[in-house]
Scaffold this active site. Structure first.
Site, PDB file in Angstrom:
ATOM      1  N   LYS A  69       6.070  36.064   2.464  1.00 34.27           N
ATOM      2  CA  LYS A  69       5.726  36.111   1.262  1.00 34.27           C
ATOM      3  C   LYS A  69       5.334  34.635   0.479  1.00 34.27           C
ATOM      4  O   LYS A  69       5.240  34.592  -0.488  1.00 34.27           O
ATOM      5  CB  LYS A  69       7.108  36.241   0.443  1.00 34.27           C
ATOM      6  CG  LYS A  69       7.503  37.541   0.833  1.00 34.27           C
ATOM      7  CD  LYS A  69       8.857  38.026  -0.080  1.00 34.27           C
ATOM      8  CE  LYS A  69       9.381  39.543   0.541  1.00 34.27           C
ATOM      9  NZ  LYS A  69      10.950  39.688  -0.082  1.00 34.27           N
ATOM     10  N   ARG A  71      18.773  30.527  26.863  1.00 36.13           N
ATOM     11  CA  ARG A  71      19.985  29.576  27.189  1.00 36.13           C
ATOM     12  C   ARG A  71      20.748  28.507  26.105  1.00 36.13           C
ATOM     13  O   ARG A  71      22.048  28.879  26.027  1.00 36.13           O
ATOM     14  CB  ARG A  71      19.363  28.541  28.330  1.00 36.13           C
ATOM     15  CG  ARG A  71      20.431  28.124  29.435  1.00 36.13           C
ATOM     16  CD  ARG A  71      19.333  27.445  30.563  1.00 36.13           C
ATOM     17  NE  ARG A  71      18.283  28.469  30.664  1.00 36.13           N
ATOM     18  CZ  ARG A  71      18.031  29.468  31.775  1.00 36.13           C
ATOM     19  NH1 ARG A  71      19.307  29.668  32.564  1.00 36.13           N
ATOM     20  NH2 ARG A  71      17.334  30.072  31.967  1.00 36.13           N
ATOM     21  N   THR A  72      19.778  27.840  25.411  1.00 30.91           N
ATOM     22  CA  THR A  72      20.181  26.995  24.425  1.00 30.91           C
ATOM     23  C   THR A  72      20.909  27.932  23.192  1.00 30.91           C
ATOM     24  O   THR A  72      21.863  27.715  22.676  1.00 30.91           O
ATOM     25  CB  THR A  72      19.201  26.341  24.025  1.00 30.91           C
ATOM     26  OG1 THR A  72      18.511  25.482  24.992  1.00 30.91           O
ATOM     27  CG2 THR A  72      19.571  25.168  22.925  1.00 30.91           C
ATOM     28  N   HIS A 103      15.302  16.846  22.660  1.00 29.44           N
ATOM     29  CA  HIS A 103      16.403  17.964  22.715  1.00 29.44           C
ATOM     30  C   HIS A 103      17.983  17.193  23.295  1.00 29.44           C
ATOM     31  O   HIS A 103      18.361  17.325  24.203  1.00 29.44           O
ATOM     32  CB  HIS A 103      16.014  18.723  24.183  1.00 29.44           C
ATOM     33  CG  HIS A 103      16.621  20.062  24.252  1.00 29.44           C
ATOM     34  ND1 HIS A 103      17.638  20.740  23.356  1.00 29.44           N
ATOM     35  CD2 HIS A 103      16.566  20.855  25.327  1.00 29.44           C
ATOM     36  CE1 HIS A 103      18.153  21.810  23.951  1.00 29.44           C
ATOM     37  NE2 HIS A 103      17.532  22.061  25.084  1.00 29.44           N
ATOM     38  N   ARG A 124      16.058  25.238  16.421  1.00 27.59           N
ATOM     39  CA  ARG A 124      14.949  25.169  17.380  1.00 27.59           C
ATOM     40  C   ARG A 124      13.683  25.386  17.128  1.00 27.59           C
ATOM     41  O   ARG A 124      13.661  26.531  16.488  1.00 27.59           O
ATOM     42  CB  ARG A 124      15.375  25.887  18.740  1.00 27.59           C
ATOM     43  CG  ARG A 124      14.493  25.436  20.002  1.00 27.59           C
ATOM     44  CD  ARG A 124      14.960  26.269  21.237  1.00 27.59           C
ATOM     45  NE  ARG A 124      14.267  26.020  22.319  1.00 27.59           N
ATOM     46  CZ  ARG A 124      14.568  25.161  23.345  1.00 27.59           C
ATOM     47  NH1 ARG A 124      15.698  24.866  23.194  1.00 27.59           N
ATOM     48  NH2 ARG A 124      13.607  25.060  24.346  1.00 27.59           N
TER      49      ARG A 124
END
Lengths: 360, 360, 360
Positions: C121, C92-93, C175, C142
């Protein structure tokens, strides 16, 4: 009628023969009408091409600074579509190419996983390539297999609708656009002191297996009076194929395992990390070579104009404290990759004059 | 107050009833104002629609040849956004749709993995669809589950902001845009000899489970005087639902397991591979049917205008040696998929007149 | 010379010190020239900013309704490139930000998997961030780790070429763009009855761990005469840090575990689900709390203007039968996320006046 057969897939006639040729024999095949069509080997680049491309990259980054200029850039190739075919993970090269395409207005398709491909349905690698080429105007590939890019270019040049291929890294040896960005960075870092000609360059770390330092060494033949300093632990010394090449070309080089003694001598230090991802052997142990690291205290040993480079990612080879020093060029070098790749793609589609004309 | 409950997710009222209806009953639901709104079943296409769409695809590919024309194409739908929701891997269909969207200027979001979705948080498939539809103007879905696309269309047509759905393949049966590209290819390959009407078409291989040959057979009712030749091993013969349909429609067909005897008779040969990915059973053994392969030596048996087609990917059904022959149409067919899908999307958003007007 | 060393990666000087500061101390660092530069915490938003952003979102959605308007929108940031760096799955985000970028003409790169990154690496998280920032003009991140976004912003603000960071969710607590879309939805749903000031808002479900209701509670200090009703099972009551905050701010709140008694009182009901994905403990059992679900029969209990919201995804908290009721605002709320994020990005690049000028 039903037979359980041991299937042997046929190969395209001529492909095996082509792949068995030497690099020098293959190279002409990647040009059309006197211009590079596919970008497969660093050996395809001569001085004139390198100078032209660096100039083009400078102009592109200048255009990108303004909204109007960046609109002109996007108008160059907004009618073209590219495919990023990355079978091997590579954040940096991938993003660099992707954003180069975006700068030029290209739409991009990507395939980053073999599992989503038709290979599970038994399709040959050649057919997969032809499928990609069906939908786009340019293929940029990265593959763990040496020789993949030249095979791809050969296959796609032999179709009804030839599509150029850029090698974004194939196997342990070739990564020509990394060489381009290294050259561009050296030229740009030295732009107020006459460019790369006449400079002394140290290459440090795993020289045996590092493809960036190998490619960069080859390209030095295009520049006048360059001296190379190879600095490596004994087990990672530069291989003899490169040193023989330098001797034939008359390029002087020194070998040393005493990094600090070399530091004050050179105009640029090209650091590399130990490449654990290739091959087995005792060099894959979790060891490190602190004598071949560049530390904060070394900043006082190098010349005021000395440029510190690294192809990235780094592990511990360069102190993060070094990042703040203006001579730390590696982050600029990374971003240069985007500009030079944009220049390369613009060149492939013959857009140099369009770019030049913006400055008239 | 706290209760461990066996949760049964509620379904949207009317959805189950709709899904239990027959195809013919569902079809009217996918049209609005006398035009197709969702593309779910091959049965939605009539001759007029097919002719219009093939014409539109021809014009789009013509526009795409020039920079100006391709800019006009992109201006058609540059204000629209699409979502490619591909739960099932499919390189070809995915890239074909993606580049069709790019040609028309659409921005594309994609979901190719169930693991990155909210399903892990316990969301229903219907809610996931509504979420996708919240952000875009068109959903193109591919799903392993038969009936998924019609469910998606029903759900999304019953919201405050209806969003059209294109079925990019759902389960073993329906793949309507594949049928469109096959029809477009036949019409185009035959364009100098009167199109598909009156032609003889062989379909070869796994006819029992191959959804492309099943869909193509259905669509033949839209063309005059077509004759079909089904060529398959006994265990992969075309099923009786299709042959009954042909009989009802008065479309003549022949069945044979002697491929070579059919070759000289036909105007097109549609090859298919054995579909190992569906279902179990003895037909999934690693066997092959070399008598149902098209080999280089067969090129001398077919007519000079005979078109060799294949939905791809191929395994061994067609020699790579055949690729060089101008009658090998399968790579053109693949690229036709992009053009006809671009035409379909332009149609869905009512852009035909915009395209036509470029040619006035 | 070769030494097996226990490597300790150095950290950037100042980073640890910054990360150990309190939120209030960090916040000034995320502004430049009196404007927000990075969006990390909900605490960065004041009433003036929220009102301006909601107004901007309204104008953007209005422009997007026409082809001309949407072209103007895309011209705002067509010269900018964003990176979506989503280490944690979030359909959704992710889609909401992606389409917000598309609306504004931005080109987007994405990294949704750690496995395709250079971390294998041995690259540090800081270097990976700098790499992303090398190619783009905005990073939207996120991450499952609390504190990731502020670290990213600090690192990227301290480079030669600072790049703004938007926190798309970091760890269990922050958020901020979810809070923005919730505020935008409340203001918009109440636009004919004077906006959010003076309203009564119920928050229902897992208030203890739900970061959306926690953030929303904080932001209530920006609105006049709001009353909050916390409705939760005893084990999921709102924590005391939030209730203390409300008391200090003089914001009245009630606590209840009798959902039905609260329903007729409030102007909006903000439903949440039980968050199984965080942490262990007995609350992670597959239990549910049917007394804290909103069922179809509850529609007759709430006020005619009462708005039913949910951050989605939902599990069983809201009957699908409720979706058809005009008071079901959660799908509109979801789409609002795209508009308010577009407004936020336009703001970050200082494009408000450009948007306003379209309406003069």
């Amino acid at each position: 009628m039903k037979t359980v057969v041991e299937q042997t897939r046929q190969t395209i006639p001529g492909l095996e023969e082509f792949c068995s040729q030497k690099t020098d024999e293959q190279i002409p095949f990647f040009s059309r009408d006197g211009r590079l069509f596919d970008i497969i080997y660093g050996q395809q680049f001569d001085r004139e091409f390198l100078d032209q491309l660096c100039h083009l990259a400078d102009l592109i980054r200048q255009l990108a600074r303004t909204k109007t200029g960046s609109r002109q850039l996007r108008s160059l190739l907004e009618h073209k579509r590219a495919m990023l075919y990355f079978v091997q993970p590579s954040t940096r090269t991938f993003l660099s190419f992707l954003n180069a395409c975006h700068l030029l207005g290209m739409k991009v398709s990507e395939s980053r996983e073999t599992s989503t491909s038709s290979e599970v349905k038994g399709e040959s690698a050649e057919d997969t390539l032809c499928t990609f080429a069906s939908y786009v105007d340019l293929i940029i590939s990265r593959h763990p297999e040496a020789g993949f890019a030249q095979k791809a270019a050969w296959v796609l040049n032999n179709t009804e609708r030839p599509v150029p291929v850029i090698n974004g890294g194939s196997g342990p040896d070739q990564h020509p656009t990394q060489a381009l960005l290294d050259i561009y960075t050296l030229q740009r870092e030295f732009r107020s002191i006459g460019g790369l000609d006449g400079k002394k360059i140290a290459m440090v770390g795993d020289l045996k297996r590092g493809r960036t330092v190998r490619s960069l060494s080859y390209l030095m033949k295009n520049y006048r009076d360059v001296t190379i300093y190879y600095v490596a632990p004994n087990e990672f010394r530069m291989k003899s194929d490169i040193t023989s090449f330098l001797e034939k070309q008359g390029i002087p080089y020194h070998e040393s395992d005493d990094f600090e003694s070399v530091m004050p001598e050179v105009d640029a230090i090209y650091m590399t990390r130990v490449q654990n991802e290739y091959g087995g052997g005792p060099e894959d142990e979790p060891t490190d070579y602190p004598d071949f690291h560049f530390k904060a205290e070394h900043l006082s040993l190098i010349q005021p104009h000395c440029s510190i480079m690294h192809p990235l990612p780094r592990r511990y080879e360069i102190d993060v404290l070094v990042d703040q020093d203006p001579r730390a060029a590696y982050w600029r070098q990374e971003r240069n990759g985007m500009w030079i790749r944009a220049a390369l793609i613009a060149y492939i589609f013959g857009q140099e004059q369009e770019v030049f004309s913006e400055f008239k």
